[in-house]
Design an enzyme around this catalytic site. Structure first.
Site, short mmCIF file in Angstrom:
data_model
loop_
_atom_site.label_atom_id
_atom_site.label_comp_id
_atom_site.label_asym_id
_atom_site.label_seq_id
_atom_site.Cartn_x
_atom_site.Cartn_y
_atom_site.Cartn_z
N SER A 22 0.86 -1.20 0.00
CA SER A 22 0.00 0.00 0.00
C SER A 22 0.89 1.23 0.00
CB SER A 22 -0.86 0.01 1.27
OG SER A 22 -1.39 1.30 1.51
N TYR A 29 -2.12 -1.25 10.42
CA TYR A 29 -2.08 -1.40 8.95
C TYR A 29 -0.78 -0.81 8.40
CZ TYR A 29 -3.76 -1.21 4.10
OH TYR A 29 -3.90 -1.37 2.74
N1 LIG Z 1 -8.41 -0.78 -2.19
C1 LIG Z 1 -7.43 0.05 -1.86
O1 LIG Z 1 -7.58 1.28 -1.90
C2 LIG Z 1 -6.11 -0.49 -1.42
C3 LIG Z 1 -5.89 -1.82 -1.16
N2 LIG Z 1 -4.64 -2.25 -0.77
C4 LIG Z 1 -4.37 -3.64 -0.48
O2 LIG Z 1 -4.85 -4.45 -1.52
C5 LIG Z 1 -5.11 -5.76 -1.02
C6 LIG Z 1 -6.47 -6.20 -1.53
O3 LIG Z 1 -7.46 -5.36 -0.99
P1 LIG Z 1 -8.76 -4.90 -1.80
O4 LIG Z 1 -8.90 -5.65 -3.05
O5 LIG Z 1 -8.75 -3.44 -1.85
O6 LIG Z 1 -9.92 -5.28 -0.78
P2 LIG Z 1 -10.89 -6.52 -0.71
O7 LIG Z 1 -11.53 -6.41 0.62
O8 LIG Z 1 -11.74 -6.61 -1.91
O9 LIG Z 1 -9.88 -7.74 -0.75
C7 LIG Z 1 -9.21 -8.23 0.36
C8 LIG Z 1 -9.33 -9.73 0.29
O10 LIG Z 1 -8.54 -10.30 1.33
C9 LIG Z 1 -9.30 -11.36 1.88
N3 LIG Z 1 -8.86 -11.65 3.24
C10 LIG Z 1 -8.91 -10.85 4.32
N4 LIG Z 1 -8.45 -11.51 5.39
C11 LIG Z 1 -8.09 -12.75 4.96
C12 LIG Z 1 -7.55 -13.89 5.59
N5 LIG Z 1 -7.31 -13.90 6.90
N6 LIG Z 1 -7.30 -14.98 4.84
C13 LIG Z 1 -7.56 -14.99 3.51
N7 LIG Z 1 -8.08 -13.93 2.87
C14 LIG Z 1 -8.34 -12.84 3.59
C15 LIG Z 1 -10.74 -10.89 1.84
O11 LIG Z 1 -11.63 -11.96 1.96
C16 LIG Z 1 -10.77 -10.20 0.49
O12 LIG Z 1 -11.11 -11.10 -0.54
C17 LIG Z 1 -4.99 -5.67 0.49
O13 LIG Z 1 -3.76 -6.20 0.91
C18 LIG Z 1 -5.05 -4.17 0.76
O14 LIG Z 1 -4.36 -3.81 1.93
C19 LIG Z 1 -3.60 -1.38 -0.65
C20 LIG Z 1 -3.77 -0.07 -0.90
C21 LIG Z 1 -5.02 0.48 -1.31
C1 LIG Z 2 -4.66 3.82 0.53
C2 LIG Z 2 -5.63 2.93 1.16
O1 LIG Z 2 -6.80 3.26 1.20
C3 LIG Z 2 -5.22 1.70 1.71
C4 LIG Z 2 -6.28 0.87 2.21
O2 LIG Z 2 -4.09 1.35 1.75
#
Ligand SMILES: NC(=O)C1=CN([C@@H]2O[C@H](COP(=O)(O)OP(=O)(O)OC[C@H]3O[C@@H](n4cnc5c(N)ncnc54)[C@H](O)[C@@H]3O)[C@@H](O)[C@H]2O)C=CC1
Ligand SMILES: CC(=O)C(C)=O
Length: 261
Positions: free
Chosen positions: A145, A158
């Site tokens: 992130s 986080y």
């Molecule tokens: N959406 C955003 O603005 C940003 C997202 N990220 C990172 O991107 C990655 C994906 O997040 P997103 O797609 O945004 O959200 P999301 O909520 O759609 O995806 C996260 C996924 O991780 C899974 N998950 C959570 N805990 C888990 C566990 N204990 N075991 C297995 N799976 C688990 C959830 O079920 C979900 O499918 C994360 O690491 C998040 O920190 C980083 C920066 C910005």
């Molecule tokens: C930038 C941001 O929203 C995360 C979840 O990293």
């Protein structure tokens, strides 16, 4: 498209939604064999797997909680059992919840670290063990992130997990480079996904966030996914130990826009 990704075996954690889902589908377009990891919704994961197949790839789904070591081992074993190998490990699963530091319990701190950082550590370690044992020049990608370099009040767990992921990746990249194994991070900015949809569909929060982004718009999961396939491909064969920020310029001090300061 990257022809060398055809038939490559990729494990993606947290792949039933958001960025993980978009990556699974993008690897499918490249003809890869994808293990779609999910934590709770088999139905959502199966829909992603179906799209991967329709896109030209192969896919299986596997339930695993990445905060549990034995479940990550079983996840990687699924790739080997179903597809005969492992070539690409993507540690994407992540979680966040705002809690002021003085109110955060040790349990809340640890829970986020266990999922975001320790989970990625175990996934990377197990993938590297397999690559080394089988002489595979594999690759590891962590979804970090912008908060690996931007402090984030009320999200100390986080930010600590993502900051830790940066140094973990850089350290591993050096350890594994002699074996031809590349390790890199992708650090997204504000991306529309399951966990951000509520805040980014609120017009006021959206407008505030857009002001923090020089490009003036939040990103889409697909804009992260295409960077993941590039990094996994031979087109990135000399890139290791790097973080690619996919953030519309968020990390470039947007408060200075227009010559302020
Ligand atoms: N959406 C955003 O603005 C940003 C997202 N990220 C990172 O991107 C990655 C994906 O997040 P997103 O797609 O945004 O959200 P999301 O909520 O759609 O995806 C996260 C996924 O991780 C899974 N998950 C959570 N805990 C888990 C566990 N204990 N075991 C297995 N799976 C688990 C959830 O079920 C979900 O499918 C994360 O690491 C998040 O920190 C980083 C920066 C910005
Ligand atoms: C930038 C941001 O929203 C995360 C979840 O990293």
């Amino acid at each position: 498209m990257y022809p060398d990704l055809k038939d490559k075996v990729v494990v993606i954690t947290g792949a039933s939604s958001g960025i993980g889902k978009a990556m699974a589908e993008e690897f499918g377009k490249n003809g890869a064999k994808v293990v779609v990891n999910y934590r709770s919704s088999a139905e959502e994961a199966e829909q992603v797997a179906e799209t991967v197949r329709n896109n030209g790839g192969q896919a299986v789904i596997k339930k695993a909680d990445v905060s549990k070591e034995e479940e990550i081992l079983a996840l990687i074993q699924t790739a080997i059992d179903e597809f005969g190998s492992l070539d690409i490990m993507i540690n994407n699963a992540g979680t966040e919840k705002a809690v002021p530091t003085v109110e955060m319990t040790a349990e809340e701190f640890k829970r986020v670290m266990d999922i975001n950082l320790t989970g990625a550590f175990i996934g990377s370690r197990e993938a590297a063990k397999y690559f080394i044992a089988h002489h595979i020049k594999g690759t590891i990608i962590n979804i970090s992130s912008v908060h690996d370099i931007i402090p984030w009040p009320n999200y100390v767990n986080y930010a600590a997990s993502k900051g830790g992921m940066k140094m973990m990746m850089e350290t591993m990249s050096m350890e594994f480079a002699p074996a031809g194994i590349r390790v890199n991070n992708i650090s997204p900015g504000a991306i529309m996904s399951a966990h951000t949809r509520d805040k980014f569909t609120d017009p006021e929060t959206l407008a505030q966030t857009e002001k923090m982004i020089p490009m003036g718009m939040i990103g889409q999961p697909e804009q992260v996914a295409t960077v993941a396939t590039f990094l996994a491909s031979q087109n990135a064969s000399y890139i290791t130990g790097e973080t690619i920020y996919v953030d519309g310029g968020m990390t470039k001090y947007p408060s200075f826009m227009g010559g302020k300061g």
